[in-house]
Design a protein around this motif. Structure first.
Motif: not given
Ligand SMILES: [Zn+2]
Length: 370
Positions: A80-82, A100-108, A345-346
């Motif tokens: 996800h772009p800034v 949130g951006p990247g919460v699932y892939d994969m910051k969580g 990615h969505t």
């Protein structure tokens, strides 16, 4: 840590935007990791970024008994772009969902695995050395981290990757191999009105090549090809001299990877007056569910049963990950150990807050058992 505190702590990670092409954001993420382990019995190594990408952080803890390590791997870059969190995908909680951006892939997954790693390090309950690598470039094929991933993999008894869980908590034990190709075409420019016959359209040639490449898809065999980025031309009234497109290719076996690489790299121009330049190749080998992977999965199922989880794996998935690199080296690898949720990615990406505790317990159990 209770569920609310966990969601709040994870939200801090998600709010710091870190697309692959934004090293400042990635380095900020690496700072958060380092801050999280400060004062704990965990050795921290920071590896400076190169080629314009972010740094890596390598953590070491556990028993120093000379045994091969159990290696955890997480990427902290997102697609996800800034600015995404300021507009289309704000960090917010809605019931059990943390968006949130990247919460699932994969910051969580990275966050909950780090909490498990810390617990085991502090308790001194590991059976062997543990390593944890945080990388900045998985979403573009890990060009600067692959060497380190493979080095840690080669020295590991098992590799645990914290990519998102699938379909209600399933983990991943097989992934397709991924290839990327770049096709550049050069024809001959001409005025589209007065000198049409003199022109050799690079875009027309690209159209032929795209159809030929897409026709290589063979669902029965698990081979797919797609062209999802393209460009060319300079103006509506000029026969285009230049065109380009990129190809994504997925395969289920090493042999099919070699075969597809040969097929794509040896394409010939349909119009002999247009030049075709094709570069690229397979950049992630397939990750197959070998006997060793199946055995490790069996161990994980036992650990999961001990904490009341019925752990399942999903059929070979199309998406590649850093697990492909270590599995291809013959190192038992489990993937999809991250957080549950959906929308990778969505702009609808979310993680399930209620999955943090059980997935963290599973990771802790694996770190103590393997
Ligand atoms: Zn990922």
């Amino acid at each position: 840590m209770n569920q609310n505190d966990a969601a709040a702590a994870l939200s801090v990670w998600v709010a710091l935007e870190s697309p692959t092409n934004h090293p400042a954001g990635l380095n900020g993420m690496m700072d958060l990791v380092q801050k999280d382990v400060e004062g704990l019995p965990i050795a921290v190594e920071r590896i400076p970024g190169r080629d314009g990408l972010g740094d890596m952080v390598l953590l070491r803890a556990g028993l120093d008994n000379g045994q091969p390590a159990v290696a955890v791997m997480s990427h902290l870059d997102t697609v996800h772009p800034v600015g995404t969190s300021a507009k289309e995908l704000p960090v917010r909680i809605d019931g059990d969902r943390l968006y949130g951006p990247g919460v699932y892939d994969m910051k969580g997954g990275a966050w909950l695995a780090l909490q498990a790693f810390k617990q085991v390090a502090v308790a001194g309950s590991a059976k062997r050395p543990m390593t944890f690598l945080f990388t900045p470039d998985e979403e573009i094929g890990s060009p600067t981290s692959r060497g380190m991933i493979e080095e840690l993999g080669r020295n590991a008894a098992a590799v645990l990757v914290t990519e998102p869980a699938r379909l209600g908590g399933k983990i991943v034990t097989a992934r397709k191999g991924v290839g990327r190709f770049d096709v550049r075409l050069e024809g001959r420019p001409a005025h589209a009105g007065s000198r049409h016959a003199d022109g050799r359209s690079a875009i027309r040639e690209a159209a032929h090549q795209i159809l030929a490449i897409e026709a290589m898809t063979d669902y029965g065999r698990g081979i797919t090809t797609s062209v999802a980025l393209m460009g060319g031309g300079t103006a509506a009234n000029v026969i285009p001299q230049h065109a380009w497109f990129s190809v994504d290719c997925r395969v289920t076996t090493l042999a099919d990877g070699v075969m597809m690489e040969n097929r794509i790299l040896s394409l010939n121009p349909h119009d002999p007056d247009v030049q075709l330049r094709i570069t690229g190749g397979m950049n992630r080998p397939p990750y197959e569910k070998s006997a060793m992977v199946a055995e490790l999965f069996g161990k994980a199922q036992k650990v999961a049963a001990g904490i009341g989880l019925d752990l399942q794996d999903c059929p070979m998935t199309g998406g590649g990950s850093d697990g492909n690199f270590t599995a291809a080296l013959g190192v038992p690898t489990l993937d999809g150990l991250g957080i549950d949720g959906d929308g990778a990615h969505t702009l609808q990406e979310y993680a399930l807050i209620s999955s943090i505790a059980p997935r963290q317990a599973l990771m802790k159990g694996l770190l103590e058992t393997i």
